[in-house]
Design a protein around this motif. Structure first.
Motif: not given
Length: 199
Positions: A169-170, A2, A5
Motif C-alpha cells: 500500500y501507498s 504509513l 498516508q
C-alpha cells in the motif's frame, strides 16, 4: 509514515466522496428512476459484508438483477450474459455505475475509494491466516483485482491481488489504481485481463 498516508487517504476519501455525491446527485436520481420504472424490486441492493477488522457493514449497490436472484454460488462470478440481470442492469454493470451507491459507504468511513473489494460473509471461514490480512485495511470501491481482469480472475487470484495491495500500500498505488479504473470503465475489463494476465 504509513499512519500519515492512511490519514491522508481518509481525508481524500471523505472530501472526494462528498463532492462526487453532490456532483452526481442528478445522475444518481435519474438512474434510480430508470431502475424503478423498468423492473420490479427495490432500487438499492443491500448486503452485509465484512470490512476493516472483519466488522460487518451493509454495502449498497444499484440493483442490476431480477428479484430473488441474489443467491449466488461461492466463487461463481455473474457474467454479462447472465439471464438474471435486468435489461438496464447489463449497462450499469458494464460501466460500473451499479457500484456508485458505495460512495455513501466511503463517506461514512465503512469503505475507501481504493482497497480490497468487500467479500461475502460466507467466505470468512475459508480464509487462511495470511488471507485474513485483507481485513487490515478498509475495503474499496475499486482495487488492484478490479484493474487486473476482475471477472476473468478466479477467487484465489483476486484474493492474491487484494493481499498484494495491502502489502504494498501507498498513496501512489492508490492513484495508479484510480487511473486504471477509468480505463476499465471506458474500455472494459477484458482489455486489462489480457494486459495483466500472467503477472
Amino acid at each position: 509514515m504509513l499512519k500519515l498516508q492512511l490519514l491522508i487517504k481518509r481525508i481524500v476519501d471523505f472530501v472526494a466522496s462528498l463532492l462526487i455525491l453532490i456532483g452526481l446527485s442528478p445522475f444518481l436520481i435519474a438512474i434510480a428512476f430508470v431502475i424503478k420504472t423498468t423492473s420490479e424490486g427495490p432500487v438499492i441492493f443491500k448486503q452485509q459484508r465484512p470490512g476493516l477488522n472483519k466488522q460487518i457493514f451493509e454495502v449498497y449497490k444499484f440493483r442490476t438483477m431480477k428479484p430473488g436472484s441474489e443467491t449466488m454460488i461461492a466463487g461463481k462470478e455473474v457474467l454479462s450474459d447472465d439471464d438474471r440481470i435486468t435489461g438496464i442492469g447489463k449497462y450499469l454493470r458494464r460501466f460500473k455505475v451499479d457500484e456508485l451507491p458505495q460512495i455513501l459507504n466511503v463517506l461514512r468511513g465503512e469503505m475507501s475509494l481504493v482497497g480490497p473489494r468487500p467479500q461475502r460473509i460466507d467466505y470468512l471461514d475459508q480464509y487462511s491466516k495470511e488471507e485474513l490480512k485483507r481485513f487490515d485495511m478498509l475495503p474499496g470501491l475499486t482495487g488492484l483485482a478490479q484493474v487486473s481482469g476482475n471477472i476473468y480472475l478466479n477467487v484465489e487470484e483476486r484474493t492474491q491481488k487484494d493481499l498484494e495491495y495491502v502489502k504494498n500500500y501507498s498513496l501512489l498505488l492508490d492513484l495508479n489504481i484510480v487511473l486504471k479504473t477509468i480505463g476499465v470503465v471506458l474500455f472494459g475489463e477484458d482489455k486489462f485481463q489480457s494486459k495483466h494476465k500472467g503477472e
